[in-house]
Enzyme design. Structure first.
Site, PDB file in Angstrom:
ATOM      1  CD  GLU A  81      25.877  -4.583  12.850  1.00  0.00           C
ATOM      2  OE1 GLU A  81      27.137  -4.457  12.439  1.00  0.00           O
ATOM      3  OE2 GLU A  81      25.024  -4.634  12.009  1.00  0.00           O
ATOM      4  CD  GLU A 112       6.689 -10.662  27.596  1.00  0.00           C
ATOM      5  OE1 GLU A 112       6.072 -10.229  28.487  1.00  0.00           O
ATOM      6  OE2 GLU A 112       7.085 -10.296  26.428  1.00  0.00           O
TER       7      GLU A 112
END
Length: 294
Positions: A81, A112
């Site tokens: 953003e 992960e």
């Protein structure tokens, strides 16, 4: 062995039963609200983190967002953003998500634990850079390993975790503990922990923008107006701050090639584009200071 808070069972978990979804919804809503309040106890370090991020942008460093799983989605969403909202250049941003950003509906679970590619992924780190590392548990191998690499290369590490005394927070220059309650669905940290992470990440980037002068009077004066909605918003911002009509604001934006800050100075003070840029440079990009300069 005592489980960390993110893995414990919530006392209201038994309210999540079939046939009584209103009661279950109430419990979930209260859980989210309680998680959100955890951010209040981290304000000092959130502000410190925002200052570090602003300094990285000022000195042409790079912000690296590092995480896995749902924490990775929260970090990536905030990073993606920053271009449209505050015109942070793509060259100043990197996203490192375990397993890569998902392109389908499944999240890579085992990734992960995989740290082999991190040295290459972070090979360009410098002391000007800031790494924002996010992990609900604070012990995700991928995220902890990235933070260690960053520290070794003198980059600033902002660690965001939901468990106190976790390895990520212990190894961070700026540890941000979001002490959220146990999840209503035990271990589902996309819920309360994720909510608190999103709030903290949004605050970090927004406060960074405030420090850089990209926010003026609650308005995004450094936005990138690349669609009709944002062009209309930019026109409104220029008109409001410069106290001019819409036509004048549009003309100023055209002269400023769509850049809001110089357009405001052109409309408010009758400057040329070159003069507007000179005043902004002298004011370190702070519009309020540029508006009061002679």
């Amino acid at each position: 062995m005592t489980l960390p808070p993110t893995e414990q069972l919530h006392p209201d978990a038994l309210q999540l039963t079939p046939g009584n979804l209103v009661s279950a919804a109430r419990a979930l809503a209260e859980g989210q609200i309680a998680a959100a309040t955890a951010v209040r106890d981290a304000l000092d370090n959130i502000a410190r983190g925002a200052e570090a991020m602003a300094e990285t942008i000022r000195t042409h460093g790079v912000l690296h967002f590092v995480a896995a799983g749902s924490s990775g989605l929260m970090a990536a969403a905030d990073a993606q953003e920053l271009g449209g909202t505050f015109s942070i250049a793509p060259a100043r941003l990197r996203i490192h998500m375990a397993g890569g950003l998902p392109t389908g509906v499944q999240m890579p679970g085992g990734a992960e634990d995989a740290t082999d590619d991190l040295e290459d992924a972070l090979s360009a780190l410098t002391s000007r850079d800031t790494v924002i590392a996010v992990s609900a548990s604070g012990s995700t191998p991928y995220t902890v390993a990235a933070a260690k690499i960053a520290r070794a290369r003198k980059a600033t590490v902002i660690g965001i975790a939901n468990n106190a005394d976790s390895p990520l927070l212990q190894g961070a220059d700026i540890p941000i503990l979001l002490a959220t309650p146990p999840e209503l669905i035990s271990g589902s940290t996309r819920m309360g922990a994720g909510t608190a992470q999103k709030i903290a990440l949004n605050m970090l980037s927004s406060l960074m923008a405030v420090e850089l002068g990209h926010v003026h009077g609650g308005m995004m004066v450094n936005l990138r107006a690349d669609n009709d909605k944002l062009r209309a918003r930019a026109t409104g911002i220029v008109a409001r701050i410069a106290d001019v009509d819409t036509n004048t604001a549009q003309q100023a934006l055209e002269t400023a090639n769509g850049e809001v800050k110089p357009a405001i100075l052109i409309a408010a003070k009758g400057l040329s584009l070159a003069q507007a840029h000179t005043q902004l440079k002298a004011s370190r990009g702070i519009l309020a200071a540029a508006l009061t300069r002679n």
